[in-house]
Design an enzyme around this catalytic site. Sequence first.
Site, mmCIF file in Angstrom:
data_model
loop_
_atom_site.group_PDB
_atom_site.id
_atom_site.type_symbol
_atom_site.label_atom_id
_atom_site.label_comp_id
_atom_site.label_asym_id
_atom_site.label_seq_id
_atom_site.Cartn_x
_atom_site.Cartn_y
_atom_site.Cartn_z
ATOM 1 N N ASP A 6 -28.124 9.739 -3.463
ATOM 2 C CA ASP A 6 -28.212 8.736 -4.540
ATOM 3 C C ASP A 6 -29.227 7.673 -4.119
ATOM 4 O O ASP A 6 -29.719 7.691 -2.981
ATOM 5 C CB ASP A 6 -26.832 8.112 -4.841
ATOM 6 N N TYR A 31 -33.839 10.646 -23.937
ATOM 7 C CA TYR A 31 -32.772 11.355 -23.217
ATOM 8 C C TYR A 31 -32.647 12.797 -23.721
ATOM 9 O O TYR A 31 -32.586 13.749 -22.931
ATOM 10 C CB TYR A 31 -31.466 10.584 -23.443
HETATM 11 P P1 NAD Z 1 -23.557 7.631 -14.042
HETATM 12 O O1 NAD Z 1 -24.534 6.626 -14.560
HETATM 13 O O2 NAD Z 1 -22.140 7.226 -13.935
HETATM 14 O O3 NAD Z 1 -24.054 8.217 -12.632
HETATM 15 C C1 NAD Z 1 -25.386 8.658 -12.434
HETATM 16 C C2 NAD Z 1 -25.725 8.573 -10.962
HETATM 17 O O4 NAD Z 1 -27.109 8.986 -10.813
HETATM 18 C C3 NAD Z 1 -25.612 7.164 -10.404
HETATM 19 O O5 NAD Z 1 -24.889 7.168 -9.196
HETATM 20 C C4 NAD Z 1 -27.062 6.758 -10.202
HETATM 21 O O6 NAD Z 1 -27.248 5.823 -9.141
HETATM 22 C C5 NAD Z 1 -27.728 8.091 -9.907
HETATM 23 N N1 NAD Z 1 -29.170 8.005 -10.137
HETATM 24 C C6 NAD Z 1 -29.802 7.461 -11.213
HETATM 25 N N2 NAD Z 1 -31.129 7.473 -11.020
HETATM 26 C C7 NAD Z 1 -31.348 8.058 -9.808
HETATM 27 C C8 NAD Z 1 -32.518 8.327 -9.044
HETATM 28 N N3 NAD Z 1 -33.724 7.997 -9.512
HETATM 29 N N4 NAD Z 1 -32.382 8.929 -7.846
HETATM 30 C C9 NAD Z 1 -31.156 9.248 -7.363
HETATM 31 N N5 NAD Z 1 -30.010 8.988 -8.037
HETATM 32 C C10 NAD Z 1 -30.111 8.394 -9.236
HETATM 33 O O7 NAD Z 1 -23.718 8.883 -15.005
HETATM 34 P P2 NAD Z 1 -22.702 10.092 -15.297
HETATM 35 O O8 NAD Z 1 -22.040 9.818 -16.599
HETATM 36 O O9 NAD Z 1 -21.885 10.412 -14.120
HETATM 37 O O10 NAD Z 1 -23.773 11.250 -15.578
HETATM 38 C C11 NAD Z 1 -24.135 12.222 -14.613
HETATM 39 C C12 NAD Z 1 -25.021 13.247 -15.308
HETATM 40 O O11 NAD Z 1 -24.313 13.803 -16.413
HETATM 41 C C13 NAD Z 1 -26.313 12.660 -15.864
HETATM 42 O O12 NAD Z 1 -27.351 13.597 -15.712
HETATM 43 C C14 NAD Z 1 -25.981 12.475 -17.324
HETATM 44 O O13 NAD Z 1 -27.139 12.485 -18.124
HETATM 45 C C15 NAD Z 1 -25.103 13.683 -17.574
HETATM 46 N N6 NAD Z 1 -24.229 13.561 -18.746
HETATM 47 C C16 NAD Z 1 -23.216 12.646 -18.791
HETATM 48 C C17 NAD Z 1 -22.402 12.591 -19.928
HETATM 49 C C18 NAD Z 1 -21.239 11.636 -20.035
HETATM 50 O O14 NAD Z 1 -20.552 11.657 -21.057
HETATM 51 N N7 NAD Z 1 -20.970 10.802 -19.042
HETATM 52 C C19 NAD Z 1 -22.642 13.443 -20.986
HETATM 53 C C20 NAD Z 1 -23.681 14.345 -20.910
HETATM 54 C C21 NAD Z 1 -24.457 14.408 -19.782
#
Ligand code: NAD
Length: 450
Positions: A243, A356
């Site tokens: 991360d 996105y």
């Molecule tokens: P979140 O924001 O809670 O966690 C994302 C993590 O990615 C964070 O810890 C952040 O620090 C890390 N991150 C961001 N930019 C980064 C970088 N440049 N380098 C390294 N790490 C980085 O998000 P989440 O809800 O846990 O989502 C995780 C994945 O699931 C994402 O790809 C998101 O698009 C996808 N997603 C989530 C949902 C949802 O409902 N939460 C739905 C569809 C897809």
Amino acid sequence: MVDRYATFANSAAGKALVKRLGLPAPTPLRRHSPGDPLVTGPVLVDAAPGGRLAPIVRELLDEAGVTLRDPVAAAVEAGASATPGRLAALIFDATGVTSSDQLRTLYDFFHAQARTLLPSGRVIVLGTAPEDCAAPREAIAQRALEGLVRSIGKEFGRGSTAQLVYAAPDAPLTSTLRFLLSGRSAYVSGQVIRIGPGSPGSDVDWDRPLEGKVALVTGAARGIGAAIARVLARDGARVIALDVPAAGEPLAALANEIRGEALQLDVTAADAPDRLAGCLRDRHGRVDVVVHNAGITRDRTLGRMSAEQWDSVLDVNLSSQERINDAILELLPAGGRLIQVSSMNGIAGNRGQANYATSKAGVIGLVQVLAPALAARGVTVNAVAPGFIETPMTARMPAGLREASRRLNSLSQGGLPIDVAETIAWFASPGSSGVTGNVVRVCGQSLIGA
Ligand code: NAD
């Protein structure tokens, strides 16, 4: 976030009110805990005449210790009794269906068994992928199965799920059937999964399938990424949790908790691909499972979106993953697993999320390009497409939109990070060698983009 509506709807007073007003009734879902049995009751396996998979399925379920219900006795019972809730799963082998008139066998089966499933029951229909069918009429009939399965997912209720599995003649089925039958697939429904040829994985330890494997998870400090890291570690993998440096503290805590390794790195940094490849090479000489989970949102309608908002989302969610893949794919051995996290919005598009949705649709393109390209090396490439998952990302949504997003799916509730993680663990399993090129939605059969 606590789903207050679901808590209320499952209380004594709430249940009656929800029923009277015809409101969504989210059933608490059966989720997997270590030591749980695969299913909570007997399983009925039946087939259309000429089906090639039912005997194989019966044998592998028998080996897994599942109690099988006799199809003839079950048909008699279903006709004689209206008492629901006796079977944990209905599996129908439709590979023998070669023309549309033979689809009637599925009506006969599901009509009789429609009310026999236990809560969180499972429906699995097995077929032949239309593109693999010898004759046009067979391909049409096999394609028709999608409509039936997706309708069952919307009709059967009480936390049940329904999936269509198109299996090649020599497809290894065990890993996928175990995933779909168990509580691991609680929030996966209405999906069409393709399994191609592969090795059967007969020596897989189903409790610790990733023992001895090295797994990289990006964006692992919190949310879905943290759940993925925990589940892969539970399954035996040595996890490298990556991360951004700003998330160093929770990242270190997670790495400690799962006895893994923390790696502070911004995936968009110019030197990230080289640093990551160097680190994997130096520490382990390889990486068996790569999960590209790091992702961000910067929501604005296109007219109001800054170029920076466009660029940053495309770079984190897609371009950086392509650059990293270029640098580390050579470190994936035969049996390697490349897993992407897409999104339902990458399938359906979304107002205010053009950046996105573009990035997440690109992730699906990446799967489509790399799965065939890496097949000869024995590396599989798949993606999950989560719907509404309860994480810090969705906690930031406006309350009204968040509440609507929770209910607009067949299970009438949001998913949990573990639901996405379990799906990724199924892709990662050594038993899933035939599962490649799939995009599986973890969305409770969302009504959006289906
Ligand atoms: P979140 O924001 O809670 O966690 C994302 C993590 O990615 C964070 O810890 C952040 O620090 C890390 N991150 C961001 N930019 C980064 C970088 N440049 N380098 C390294 N790490 C980085 O998000 P989440 O809800 O846990 O989502 C995780 C994945 O699931 C994402 O790809 C998101 O698009 C996808 N997603 C989530 C949902 C949802 O409902 N939460 C739905 C569809 C897809």
